[in-house]
Design a protein around this motif. Structure first.
Motif, short mmCIF file in Angstrom:
data_model
loop_
_atom_site.label_atom_id
_atom_site.label_comp_id
_atom_site.label_asym_id
_atom_site.label_seq_id
_atom_site.Cartn_x
_atom_site.Cartn_y
_atom_site.Cartn_z
N THR A 184 17.90 9.54 -32.58
CA THR A 184 16.47 9.61 -32.29
C THR A 184 15.77 10.62 -33.21
N ALA A 185 16.41 11.75 -33.46
CA ALA A 185 15.80 12.75 -34.35
C ALA A 185 15.70 12.22 -35.78
N GLY A 186 16.67 11.39 -36.18
CA GLY A 186 16.65 10.83 -37.52
C GLY A 186 15.82 9.58 -37.65
N ARG A 187 15.14 9.20 -36.56
CA ARG A 187 14.24 8.05 -36.56
C ARG A 187 14.98 6.78 -37.00
N ARG A 188 16.20 6.65 -36.53
CA ARG A 188 16.98 5.46 -36.86
C ARG A 188 16.38 4.23 -36.19
N PRO A 189 16.54 3.07 -36.80
CA PRO A 189 16.03 1.84 -36.16
C PRO A 189 16.82 1.53 -34.89
N SER A 190 16.24 0.70 -34.05
CA SER A 190 16.90 0.30 -32.81
C SER A 190 18.26 -0.30 -33.13
N GLY A 191 19.26 0.04 -32.32
CA GLY A 191 20.60 -0.48 -32.56
C GLY A 191 21.65 0.23 -31.73
N HIS A 224 0.83 20.06 -42.87
CA HIS A 224 0.10 18.97 -43.52
C HIS A 224 0.41 17.68 -42.75
N ALA A 225 -0.40 17.40 -41.74
CA ALA A 225 -0.12 16.28 -40.84
C ALA A 225 -0.03 14.95 -41.59
N MET A 226 -0.88 14.76 -42.57
CA MET A 226 -0.89 13.50 -43.31
C MET A 226 0.41 13.33 -44.10
N LEU A 227 0.89 14.42 -44.70
CA LEU A 227 2.13 14.34 -45.48
C LEU A 227 3.34 14.16 -44.57
N TRP A 228 3.31 14.82 -43.38
CA TRP A 228 4.40 14.64 -42.42
C TRP A 228 4.46 13.18 -41.96
N GLU A 229 3.30 12.61 -41.69
CA GLU A 229 3.24 11.21 -41.28
C GLU A 229 3.76 10.30 -42.39
N THR A 230 3.47 10.66 -43.64
CA THR A 230 3.93 9.86 -44.77
C THR A 230 5.45 9.90 -44.89
N LEU A 231 6.02 11.08 -44.72
CA LEU A 231 7.48 11.19 -44.82
C LEU A 231 8.15 10.40 -43.70
N THR A 232 7.65 10.53 -42.47
CA THR A 232 8.27 9.79 -41.37
C THR A 232 8.10 8.29 -41.56
N ALA A 233 6.96 7.87 -42.13
CA ALA A 233 6.75 6.44 -42.38
C ALA A 233 7.75 5.94 -43.43
N LEU A 234 8.05 6.76 -44.42
CA LEU A 234 9.02 6.39 -45.44
C LEU A 234 10.41 6.24 -44.83
N ILE A 235 10.77 7.16 -43.95
CA ILE A 235 12.08 7.08 -43.28
C ILE A 235 12.13 5.86 -42.38
N ASP A 236 11.04 5.62 -41.63
CA ASP A 236 11.01 4.46 -40.73
C ASP A 236 11.12 3.15 -41.51
N ALA A 237 10.65 3.15 -42.74
CA ALA A 237 10.71 1.94 -43.58
C ALA A 237 12.02 1.86 -44.36
N ASP A 238 13.00 2.69 -43.97
CA ASP A 238 14.30 2.71 -44.64
C ASP A 238 14.14 3.00 -46.13
N TYR A 239 13.16 3.89 -46.45
CA TYR A 239 12.90 4.40 -47.78
C TYR A 239 12.29 3.34 -48.72
N ASN A 240 11.81 2.25 -48.16
CA ASN A 240 11.15 1.22 -48.96
C ASN A 240 9.67 1.60 -49.08
N ARG A 241 9.26 2.00 -50.29
CA ARG A 241 7.91 2.55 -50.46
C ARG A 241 6.82 1.50 -50.25
N ASN A 242 7.07 0.27 -50.66
CA ASN A 242 6.05 -0.77 -50.45
C ASN A 242 5.83 -1.00 -48.95
N ARG A 243 6.93 -1.04 -48.20
CA ARG A 243 6.81 -1.25 -46.77
C ARG A 243 6.13 -0.05 -46.11
#
Length: 289
Positions: A184-191, A224-243
């Motif tokens: 959960t802390a690593g924001r892993r996908p459901s599984g 920097h809330a916007m940058l924190w959100e960006t990093l978590t979004a990148l992790i949630d997207a499995d590091y796929n920048r387009n996604r």
């Protein structure tokens, strides 16, 4: 008690009564040995003991189970490491699959239990999560159980699993709990996750100095809330920048600019494999401290 050959059945019974007065009854599998010592060197009495001793043991075992009250929440006692009556413990399956259901899926307890309906399944709640103890009869059934439970997730929660003997369920629960924390802390996908799925994170978090250094590295980014959100979004997207850009509803160039700012603040480049791995570990360290 001295190993003296009884001169007859009466003496033998006297020695049996004497042994019974001294026997604690803690280990019923010792009963045959006790009676054999009472029989001494008399072959007929020894044969009688061997023929009937095991029957007596089984009778006493059944009586002990009947006379012991089963704890109201046996699963909770087992995962907490509380002592349970020995007959109750021995009446459990030799091994168990420990399952922790976390996230929204934990609220669907009835569905999860229905998926693994069968004898010997125990369940309880712990800190909002559902905990299931499933008898680990064989590898095929365990794999099928895990697969069925995983089918209940619907991309909406996590399962952390571990295997242990009935005497080590508290240790297995601690392992599965640690897996759930890291997932959960690593924001892993459901599984469905095991310790083998989070070995790197587990090793890092077990080393206090490294975990602290990682948390200190990423902590300035929290300003920097916007940058924190960006990093978590990148992790949630499995590091796929387009996604990640699509999920944030921003242009890819905007995402790249934000990632450059993250690199300048943390010293880790989130566009490189090594950098994003460090940042993910740092995010976990920060979340768990």
């Amino acid at each position: 008690m001295d190993d003296v050959t009884p001169s007859g059945p009466e003496e033998f019974l006297a020695k049996v009564r004497e042994a019974g007065e001294k026997w604690t009854g803690e280990r019923q599998d010792d009963l045959v040995d006790v009676l054999l010592r009472a029989a001494g060197d008399d072959p007929e009495l020894a044969e009688l003991v061997r023929g009937s001793g095991s029957i007596i043991e089984e009778f006493l075992e059944g009586f002990a189970r009947k006379s012991v009250t089963r704890p109201r929440n046996l699963a909770a006692d087992l995962i907490a490491g509380h002592e349970v009556p020995r007959p109750v413990l021995y009446g459990l399956a030799p091994r168990y699959l420990i399952v922790i259901a976390g996230g929204p899926v934990a609220r669907r307890a009835a569905t999860l239990r229905a998926k693994i309906a069968g004898p010997g399944v125990l369940s309880t709640r712990h800190d909002g999560d559902l905990v299931l103890l499933v008898p680990d009869v064989d590898d095929e059934r365990t794999s099928r159980t895990t697969e069925h439970l995983g089918g209940c997730l619907n991309d909406n929660g996590w399962l952390a699993v571990a295997k242990r003997s009935r005497a080590e369920l508290a240790d297995g629960f601690r392992e599965a709990s640690e897996v759930m924390r890291l997932v959960t802390a690593g924001r892993r996908p459901s599984g469905v996750y095991r310790l083998s799925d989070v070995l790197v994170e587990y090793a890092v978090m077990r080393h206090e100095k490294i975990a602290k250094n990682l948390a200190d590295m990423i902590r300035p980014l929290r300003a920097h809330a916007m940058l924190w959100e960006t990093l978590t979004a990148l992790i949630d997207a499995d590091y796929n920048r387009n996604r990640a850009a699509g999920n944030l509803f921003i242009h890819r160039s905007t995402l790249d600019y934000r990632l450059q700012r993250i690199a300048s603040i943390t010293g880790c480049d989130p566009t490189s494999g090594r950098g994003v791995q460090l940042l993910t570990a740092a995010l976990i360290a920060d979340s768990l401290r």
